[in-house]
Design a protein around this motif. Structure first.
Motif, short mmCIF file in Angstrom:
data_model
loop_
_atom_site.label_atom_id
_atom_site.label_comp_id
_atom_site.label_asym_id
_atom_site.label_seq_id
_atom_site.Cartn_x
_atom_site.Cartn_y
_atom_site.Cartn_z
N LEU A 465 0.85 -1.18 0.00
CA LEU A 465 0.00 0.00 0.00
C LEU A 465 0.88 1.23 0.00
CD1 LEU A 465 -2.65 -1.08 2.67
CD2 LEU A 465 -2.68 -1.45 0.19
N LEU A 466 0.58 2.21 -0.86
CA LEU A 466 1.42 3.40 -1.02
C LEU A 466 0.76 4.65 -0.45
CD1 LEU A 466 2.63 2.77 -4.70
CD2 LEU A 466 3.70 2.05 -2.54
N VAL A 467 -0.45 4.54 0.15
CA VAL A 467 -1.16 5.69 0.72
C VAL A 467 -1.63 5.34 2.13
CG1 VAL A 467 -1.92 6.64 -1.49
CG2 VAL A 467 -3.32 4.92 -0.33
N GLU A 468 -2.05 6.37 2.86
CA GLU A 468 -2.56 6.19 4.22
C GLU A 468 -3.98 6.79 4.32
OE1 GLU A 468 0.18 8.11 6.78
OE2 GLU A 468 1.75 6.56 6.55
N ALA A 469 -4.73 6.33 5.32
CA ALA A 469 -6.08 6.86 5.54
C ALA A 469 -6.01 8.35 5.82
CB ALA A 469 -6.76 6.13 6.69
N GLY A 470 -6.93 9.12 5.21
CA GLY A 470 -6.97 10.56 5.36
C GLY A 470 -6.22 11.29 4.29
#
Length: 514
Positions: A465-470
């Motif tokens: 995964l390359l993104v985070e929540a928010g």
């Protein structure tokens, strides 16, 4: 000696011949003067159980009986009721005595006089309620009874009960009529004037805003004609008036035919006719209360109906709160799922003038005459977006579909699978905010992106995964690398589009060509 005997015999013969001649002359005289028949047709008259005699020509026995009864009525204190059967039968016999019309009238009068003197019955007034008779001892008692029924819809006594001849040449039958008073006449005139009553009976909007309206009965009648019959009957025949009143005013169910109008539903028809949706469905074979109705089609309704019911037309004025439709401010920068209430409206108050028709307590017609606003209503103002959703792009540069949206292996497959080597870059199909980035049972490493138009996309079975929540991402930005995590049979990307909380077929929203 022999000569004397012969003379005696001749004398006797002459005497017998003379007697016979006289008898024949009498018969001829009687026939000529209509005292006896000589084989010609004559008519035998019977009144009640009494044979009165014969007449030479057919007589109007009904008229003679009616004339005699009228004469006796004039001589009798109170009411005279003699309803006698009669019969006039044609016959042909010799030497039958004949009555003159005066003699026949006398015999009819004697028979009716004897019948009057032998009577121990009393006059009763009869009406039919459904298939059952009700007997009253006086016309006043009947009037009170019908008045109680009338007053159920005429509390102020604007109408009164009257009786008119039924017009069928029978003086013992009357028709009940409800006659309105001057109050109703004035009410009708005022309503016609203030509501603008047209000649064809239609009402138009009236303009006098200061008018307080007008309420009251405009027309009242029995649902079905009520006839009164007069009979002589034993006192034991008198009805229990209170029990009769409770019976005839109690509503039972009777079938009637109704023609479907535009906009009708089973619920609206049931409410307006005092019945139930279940009853309508059972009588007409409908399977669901939401079943579409065909305008103009007839259906059977079991509606409440009293034995003696009323049809009433009423003018009615009442105050009610009302609301107006929302007002909208369109914002081209916002998506269609976005809206904000800028001001909250308030209900207004208005006077409504209507004329309603009710049959046995069930409303059958409703006409609005006027609506006069006392306090204007204000609308709720809402700013809303009118921008259509953006177009999705394919989440992979090289597309190879390995499994479609729909039933698969006995369960629902809620997305599309794209076959690709592990580590292939996965792009955001539409810009938005990452609402989840992590492990989900079955999906493995998963990214969920929420978009401004209210939709969301899901990217599953990733290796990294390359993104985070928010985090905010733009369309086409790489959010993960494909993989084989979770319930997966090989490297691929599972892609979903979610609208209003439900997964839809992504191929219906993605461009035709990758």
């Amino acid at each position: 000696m022999k000569r004397v005997q012969g003379t005696h015999i001749k004398k006797k013969a002459w005497i017998q011949a003379g007697i016979t001649l006289v008898f024949l002359l009498l018969l001829l005289y009687g026939a000529a003067s209509e005292l006896y028949t000589l084989g010609a047709h004559y008519y035998c008259v019977t009144v009640g159980s009494d044979y009165l005699g014969n007449v030479s020509c057919k007589v109007d026995a009904e008229k003679l009986i009616h004339d005699c009864r009228r004469e006796l009525a004039n001589e009798t204190e109170g009411y005279l009721m003699l309803d006698l059967d009669y019969q006039v039968e044609e016959k042909k016999n010799f030497f039958q005595p004949l009555l003159s019309e005066e003699e026949l009238i006398g015999k009819i009068r004697n028979t009716m006089t004897e019948e009057r003197e032998a009577q121990s019955n009393q006059v009763m007034y009869l009406i039919w309620a459904g298939d059952q008779p009700i007997y009253f001892e006086s016309l006043d008692a009947l009037t009170d009874f019908l008045g109680r029924i009338k007053n159920r819809q005429d509390a102020d006594g604007s109408y009164h009960v009257t009786y008119q001849s039924a017009g069928n040449h029978n003086q013992d039958t009357m028709q009940v009529e409800l006659i309105y008073s001057d109050v109703v006449q004035q009410r009708k005139k005022m309503l016609a004037r203030t509501a603008g009553l047209l000649e064809d009976g239609l009402f138009v909007q009236r303009e006098e805003e200061e008018d307080d309206g007008l309420s009251g009965v405009l027309d009242l009648d029995f649902s079905e004609p009520v006839r009164v019959y007069t009979e002589y009957l034993p006192a034991g025949k008198l009805s229990d008036v209170e029990a009769a009143y409770n019976r005839v005013t109690k509503s039972g169910e009777r079938n009637t035919i109704y023609q479907v109008k535009e906009g009708d539903t089973l619920v609206s028809i049931a409410e307006s006719h005092g019945t139930t949706v279940e009853s309508i469905m059972e009588l007409n074979g409908y399977q669901s209360e939401r079943e579409a109705l065909v305008t103009g089609k007839q259906m059977i309704l079991a509606v409440p109906r009293a034995d003696i019911g009323l049809r009433v037309v009423k003018a009615l004025s009442y105050e009610e709160n009302y609301t107006v439709k929302n007002e909208y401010i369109n914002n081209e920068e916002w998506y269609r799922n976005q809206q904000v209430v800028r001001s909250v409206g308030a209900p207004g108050q208005r006077q409504v003038d209507v004329v309603i028709t009710m049959e046995n307590g069930v409303e059958t017609d409703h006409q609005v005459l006027a609506q006069i606003v006392r306090v204007p209503a204000t609308p709720t103002v809402i700013e809303r977006g009118i921008r259509n959703p953006d177009t999705y792009i394919w989440p992979l540069g090289d597309v190879r579909i390995t499994s479609l949206y729909g039933e698969r292996w006995g369960r629902m497959h809620e997305g599309v699978d794209f076959g690709c080597p592990e580590g292939t870059p996965v792009m955001a199909a539409l810009g938005g905010t990452v609402t989840y980035a992590g492990w989900i049972n079955g999906y493995g490493n998963c990214v969920v992106i929420s978009h401004d138009d209210g939709t969301s996309t899901r990217y599953a079975h990733n290796s990294e995964l390359l993104v985070e929540a928010g985090q905010t991402v733009i369309q086409g930005e790489c959010v993960s690398l494909s993989g084989n995590t979770g319930n997966s049979t090989g490297p691929h990307l599972h892609f979903e589009i979610i609208i209003d909380g439900e997964a839809v077929d992504p191929l219906e929203y993605l461009p035709e060509n990758p």
